[in-house]
Design an enzyme around this catalytic site. Sequence first.
Site, PDB file in Angstrom:
ATOM      1  N   GLY A 212       3.088   3.549  -3.497  1.00  0.00           N
ATOM      2  CA  GLY A 212       4.331   2.772  -3.363  1.00  0.00           C
ATOM      3  C   GLY A 212       5.425   3.654  -2.765  1.00  0.00           C
TER       4      GLY A 212
ATOM      5  N   GLY B 191       8.780   2.390  -0.811  1.00  0.00           N
ATOM      6  CA  GLY B 191       9.772   1.563  -1.479  1.00  0.00           C
ATOM      7  C   GLY B 191      11.103   2.282  -1.689  1.00  0.00           C
ATOM      8  CD  GLN B 192      16.444   0.931  -4.646  1.00  0.00           C
ATOM      9  OE1 GLN B 192      15.884   0.248  -5.506  1.00  0.00           O
ATOM     10  NE2 GLN B 192      17.744   1.132  -4.641  1.00  0.00           N
TER      11      GLN B 192
ATOM     12  CG  ASP C 241       3.954   1.296   0.386  1.00  0.00           C
ATOM     13  OD1 ASP C 241       4.882   1.666  -0.352  1.00  0.00           O
ATOM     14  OD2 ASP C 241       3.753   0.092   0.661  1.00  0.00           O
TER      15      ASP C 241
ATOM     16  NE  ARG D 255       7.136  -1.770   2.114  1.00  0.00           N
ATOM     17  CZ  ARG D 255       8.455  -1.776   1.957  1.00  0.00           C
ATOM     18  NH1 ARG D 255       9.250  -1.563   2.974  1.00  0.00           N
ATOM     19  NH2 ARG D 255       8.985  -1.966   0.765  1.00  0.00           N
TER      20      ARG D 255
ATOM     21  CG  ASP E  39      -4.313  -3.385  -2.283  1.00  0.00           C
ATOM     22  OD1 ASP E  39      -3.591  -3.225  -3.291  1.00  0.00           O
ATOM     23  OD2 ASP E  39      -4.800  -4.492  -1.953  1.00  0.00           O
TER      24      ASP E  39
ATOM     25  CE1 TYR F 296       9.629  -4.656 -12.549  1.00  0.00           C
ATOM     26  CE2 TYR F 296      11.704  -4.971 -13.709  1.00  0.00           C
ATOM     27  CZ  TYR F 296      10.867  -4.170 -12.960  1.00  0.00           C
ATOM     28  OH  TYR F 296      11.261  -2.895 -12.624  1.00  0.00           O
TER      29      TYR F 296
ATOM     30  CE  LYS G 286       8.017  -1.954 -14.109  1.00  0.00           C
ATOM     31  NZ  LYS G 286       7.272  -0.914 -13.405  1.00  0.00           N
TER      32      LYS G 286
HETATM   33  P1  NAD Z   1      10.070  -1.369  -4.147  1.00  0.00           P
HETATM   34  O1  NAD Z   1       9.728  -2.805  -4.192  1.00  0.00           O
HETATM   35  O2  NAD Z   1      11.208  -0.921  -3.329  1.00  0.00           O
HETATM   36  O3  NAD Z   1       8.792  -0.534  -3.696  1.00  0.00           O
HETATM   37  C1  NAD Z   1       7.496  -0.819  -4.119  1.00  0.00           C
HETATM   38  C2  NAD Z   1       6.526  -0.344  -3.041  1.00  0.00           C
HETATM   39  O4  NAD Z   1       5.208  -0.641  -3.483  1.00  0.00           O
HETATM   40  C3  NAD Z   1       6.723  -1.055  -1.705  1.00  0.00           C
HETATM   41  O5  NAD Z   1       6.856  -0.117  -0.653  1.00  0.00           O
HETATM   42  C4  NAD Z   1       5.467  -1.892  -1.534  1.00  0.00           C
HETATM   43  O6  NAD Z   1       5.024  -2.005  -0.189  1.00  0.00           O
HETATM   44  C5  NAD Z   1       4.471  -1.090  -2.363  1.00  0.00           C
HETATM   45  N1  NAD Z   1       3.343  -1.918  -2.817  1.00  0.00           N
HETATM   46  C6  NAD Z   1       3.371  -3.217  -3.220  1.00  0.00           C
HETATM   47  N2  NAD Z   1       2.140  -3.625  -3.518  1.00  0.00           N
HETATM   48  C7  NAD Z   1       1.317  -2.579  -3.330  1.00  0.00           C
HETATM   49  C8  NAD Z   1      -0.079  -2.388  -3.464  1.00  0.00           C
HETATM   50  N3  NAD Z   1      -0.879  -3.386  -3.864  1.00  0.00           N
HETATM   51  N4  NAD Z   1      -0.599  -1.171  -3.182  1.00  0.00           N
HETATM   52  C9  NAD Z   1       0.194  -0.163  -2.746  1.00  0.00           C
HETATM   53  N5  NAD Z   1       1.531  -0.284  -2.583  1.00  0.00           N
HETATM   54  C10 NAD Z   1       2.071  -1.480  -2.869  1.00  0.00           C
HETATM   55  O7  NAD Z   1      10.241  -0.890  -5.664  1.00  0.00           O
HETATM   56  P2  NAD Z   1      11.122   0.318  -6.209  1.00  0.00           P
HETATM   57  O8  NAD Z   1      12.485  -0.184  -6.462  1.00  0.00           O
HETATM   58  O9  NAD Z   1      10.915   1.519  -5.397  1.00  0.00           O
HETATM   59  O10 NAD Z   1      10.443   0.498  -7.643  1.00  0.00           O
HETATM   60  C11 NAD Z   1       9.428   1.447  -7.890  1.00  0.00           C
HETATM   61  C12 NAD Z   1       9.070   1.374  -9.356  1.00  0.00           C
HETATM   62  O11 NAD Z   1      10.224   1.634 -10.151  1.00  0.00           O
HETATM   63  C13 NAD Z   1       8.561  -0.001  -9.824  1.00  0.00           C
HETATM   64  O12 NAD Z   1       7.584   0.181 -10.812  1.00  0.00           O
HETATM   65  C14 NAD Z   1       9.773  -0.647 -10.430  1.00  0.00           C
HETATM   66  O13 NAD Z   1       9.436  -1.579 -11.402  1.00  0.00           O
HETATM   67  C15 NAD Z   1      10.459   0.565 -11.057  1.00  0.00           C
HETATM   68  N6  NAD Z   1      11.888   0.341 -11.266  1.00  0.00           N
HETATM   69  C16 NAD Z   1      12.728   0.214 -10.201  1.00  0.00           C
HETATM   70  C17 NAD Z   1      14.090   0.004 -10.429  1.00  0.00           C
HETATM   71  C18 NAD Z   1      15.067  -0.133  -9.294  1.00  0.00           C
HETATM   72  O14 NAD Z   1      16.248  -0.423  -9.555  1.00  0.00           O
HETATM   73  N7  NAD Z   1      14.656   0.077  -8.059  1.00  0.00           N
HETATM   74  C19 NAD Z   1      14.569  -0.085 -11.745  1.00  0.00           C
HETATM   75  C20 NAD Z   1      13.664  -0.002 -12.802  1.00  0.00           C
HETATM   76  C21 NAD Z   1      12.319   0.250 -12.538  1.00  0.00           C
HETATM   77  N1  SER Z   2      16.381  -2.909 -10.767  1.00  0.00           N
HETATM   78  C1  SER Z   2      15.298  -3.543 -11.437  1.00  0.00           C
HETATM   79  C2  SER Z   2      15.369  -5.025 -11.282  1.00  0.00           C
HETATM   80  O1  SER Z   2      16.471  -5.528 -11.163  1.00  0.00           O
HETATM   81  C3  SER Z   2      15.300  -3.205 -12.902  1.00  0.00           C
HETATM   82  O2  SER Z   2      14.007  -2.889 -13.241  1.00  0.00           O
HETATM   83  O3  SER Z   2      14.365  -5.658 -11.289  1.00  0.00           O
END
Ligand code: NAD
Ligand code: SER
Length: 314
Positions: free
Chosen positions: A10, A13-14, A36, A38, A54, A144, A148
């Site tokens: 992943g 992602g962000q 990823d 992508r 994947d 979600y 978690k």
């Molecule tokens: P995001 O959606 O920006 O990134 C997720 C990445 O996973 C994407 O690049 C997507 O292409 C990839 N992905 C999706 N399906 C996939 C698969 N089957 N195989 C491989 N890659 C795959 O999410 P994020 O914000 O970077 O979050 C990362 C983690 O942190 C997640 O577990 C999320 O729940 C957790 N989290 C994020 C936040 C936040 O505010 N961003 C807050 C709490 C928890």
């Molecule tokens: N930033 C995340 C959401 O809003 C919290 O896990 O889903």
Amino acid sequence: MTKDKILVIGASGQIGVELTLALRKQYGNNNVIASDLREQNPLLEGTGPYVSLDVMNKEMLHVQVIRQNITQIYLLAAILSATGEKNPSLAWHLNMQGLLNVLEIAREENIKKVYWPSSIAVFGPTSPKQNCPQQTIIEPITVYGISKYAGEFWCNYYHQRFGVDVRSIRYPGLISYKSAPGGGTTDYAVEIYSEALDEKKYECFLNENTYLPMMYMPDAIRATIELMEAPASAITVRTSYNISGMSFSPKEIAASIQKHIPEFTISYKPDYRQQIAESWPQSIDDSTANTDWGWKPKYDLEKMTEDMLLNLKA
Ligand code: NAD
Ligand code: SER
């Protein structure tokens, strides 16, 4: 001693982009494999190895782990809160099966450490709103949050039963300028900065007084690496650690932007995400993370706004 070789799943992602770059700085570019669904990410291009993968395909994942001599896995692939409500079964499937695939491979291959993030979304309307403690009533209302919370207990189970050194943080809403957020309820606090710079106005999908726990990305990356580098004996929580950064409402973030862009205006048009936000705590007690591995945030709202606007302008 074997050299650490890290797989980030992943990575586009962000969080993944920034975490991959930080890990590459620390462990060496070629020792951190970004992966990823992508194809290559422009922000990661030229900084180290990248594979399309994947996480749902356990066999392919297993092959990569063996082929690349992986010793640590960071699993970031997931569907977040707002997108999850649009397709609950897909969110459950990816968030659960992806984690189980990684935990099972970690057990089979004696992976040294696994990182998997949880979220403030585990909490629900019956959890305390202020300074929500590490251990409390947890009754999430989103798919979600349910995924978690279940994931936290799978991590705990693999640690207790099989000795897998899996560590986790319940991230608050994360704010960053490098990579776009992927469908969360807290995404407004990212969008608002670029809209303020580009349009001088923003229509917020949450009400003005909706307080939520938030964190600036540099703090989140530092927390992740600090947790992963702490000695195993210091880790007393094998479900997931509460961590706290700041807490603010849309009205307050708008006011902090107006100090830099006085003409900026905000309007409010709450949608389905309002109910999700209202089910979460407004602030988090992170004293256990502080005691166990010394967690302390560096950014508050004003410092973050200054840095966000500076970097987005650049
Ligand atoms: P995001 O959606 O920006 O990134 C997720 C990445 O996973 C994407 O690049 C997507 O292409 C990839 N992905 C999706 N399906 C996939 C698969 N089957 N195989 C491989 N890659 C795959 O999410 P994020 O914000 O970077 O979050 C990362 C983690 O942190 C997640 O577990 C999320 O729940 C957790 N989290 C994020 C936040 C936040 O505010 N961003 C807050 C709490 C928890
Ligand atoms: N930033 C995340 C959401 O809003 C919290 O896990 O889903």
